[in-house]
Design a protein around this motif. Structure first.
Motif, mmCIF file in Angstrom:
data_model
loop_
_atom_site.group_PDB
_atom_site.id
_atom_site.type_symbol
_atom_site.label_atom_id
_atom_site.label_comp_id
_atom_site.label_asym_id
_atom_site.label_seq_id
_atom_site.Cartn_x
_atom_site.Cartn_y
_atom_site.Cartn_z
ATOM 1 N N UNK A 2 -7.621 8.246 1.833
ATOM 2 C CA UNK A 2 -6.853 8.734 0.692
ATOM 3 C C UNK A 2 -6.152 7.579 -0.003
ATOM 4 N N UNK A 3 -5.945 7.720 -1.319
ATOM 5 C CA UNK A 3 -5.271 6.700 -2.105
ATOM 6 C C UNK A 3 -3.887 7.191 -2.490
ATOM 7 N N UNK A 4 -2.994 6.245 -2.693
ATOM 8 C CA UNK A 4 -1.654 6.580 -3.174
ATOM 9 C C UNK A 4 -1.407 5.858 -4.482
ATOM 10 N N UNK A 5 -0.780 6.542 -5.413
ATOM 11 C CA UNK A 5 -0.424 5.973 -6.710
ATOM 12 C C UNK A 5 1.050 6.234 -6.962
ATOM 13 N N UNK A 6 1.759 5.197 -7.393
ATOM 14 C CA UNK A 6 3.161 5.368 -7.781
ATOM 15 C C UNK A 6 3.448 4.476 -8.975
ATOM 16 N N UNK A 7 4.131 5.038 -9.963
ATOM 17 C CA UNK A 7 4.464 4.304 -11.194
ATOM 18 C C UNK A 7 5.973 4.244 -11.351
ATOM 19 N N UNK A 23 3.056 -0.680 -10.986
ATOM 20 C CA UNK A 23 2.070 0.273 -10.476
ATOM 21 C C UNK A 23 1.788 -0.063 -9.013
ATOM 22 N N UNK A 24 1.982 0.911 -8.143
ATOM 23 C CA UNK A 24 1.646 0.745 -6.733
ATOM 24 C C UNK A 24 0.411 1.586 -6.442
#
Length: 225
Positions: A2-7, A23-24
């Motif tokens: 799974x991928x994680x995205x955080x802005x 952007x993480x």
């Protein structure tokens, strides 16, 4: 996997401040632009200083203060020495913009935040890319690929795609969907007039702005008169 995205907005959200975003994606931290205006004040710079040493890559979109104004300062004083990427035109004109700004600031006041050598060193750290040239991040983040596409707003101006094999992020600020005398339209609108590019549709995350959302663009004939 799974991928994680955080802005996270460092600067340039809910106002017209210079732009700088974090952007993480998975465990990589990518700084999207690194702007500041000539007063070099505000909470955005303090936020940038707190996270600069943790950043893995910097993407620069346009060669003006709003997008690159804080980059020499962050490189020289905040420890933002990770790889940075821009198109060749943004790389060259961004360096010229900052050299000119540094000379102006040094001549008009006691400006000690950074100097011309710091500007040169910072932009020597930038890797120039061509449009549509995929570039894998170095080291343990090599599965993440960044690609520059024409923004149509400035010479060398860029909208970026960031892909980790599972998720697509589209970072598109300051783009122009119409063709100009000296610039083609942005890559979002390639192909037939008014048709979206299939390569750039339906990203997992779209990062954009609404600065000129209510602006009524004049016809091309009137713009060139």
């Amino acid at each position: 996997m799974s991928s994680t995205l955080q802005f996270t907005a460092i600067s340039g959200a809910h106002n017209e401040d210079a732009v700088c975003y974090l952007l993480e994606i998975d465990e990589a931290r990518i700084l999207l632009d690194c702007g500041s205006y000539e007063d070099y004040s505000g909470e955005g710079l303090a936020r940038l200083q707190r996270i600069a040493r943790q950043v893995d890559a910097v993407l620069l979109s346009h060669p003006d203060m709003a997008h690159v104004g804080a980059y020499p300062l962050a490189y020289a004083k905040y420890g933002l020495t990770c790889p940075a990427y821009a198109t060749q035109a943004t790389h060259m004109m961004g360096a010229l913009c900052m050299q000119d700004a540094t000379k102006t600031l040094a001549a008009s006041e006691e400006f000690t935040l950074f100097n011309e050598k710091d500007v040169e060193a910072a932009f020597d750290n930038v890797t120039p890319l061509q449009y549509s040239q995929p570039k894998a991040l170095p080291g343990r983040h090599s599965h993440i690929v960044v690609t520059a596409h024409a923004a149509g707003h400035t010479i060398g101006g860029t909208i970026w795609t960031i892909n980790n094999g599972a998720e697509d992020v589209l970072y598109a600020l300051d783009y122009n969907h119409t063709k100009e005398e000296h610039l083609r339209r942005c890559s979002l609108m390639e192909g037939a007039e008014g048709m979206l590019s299939r390569r750039l549709t339906k990203p997992t995350l779209l990062i954009t702005d609404a600065l000129n959302a209510t602006y009524n663009l004049a016809t091309r004939k009137k713009r060139v008169e």
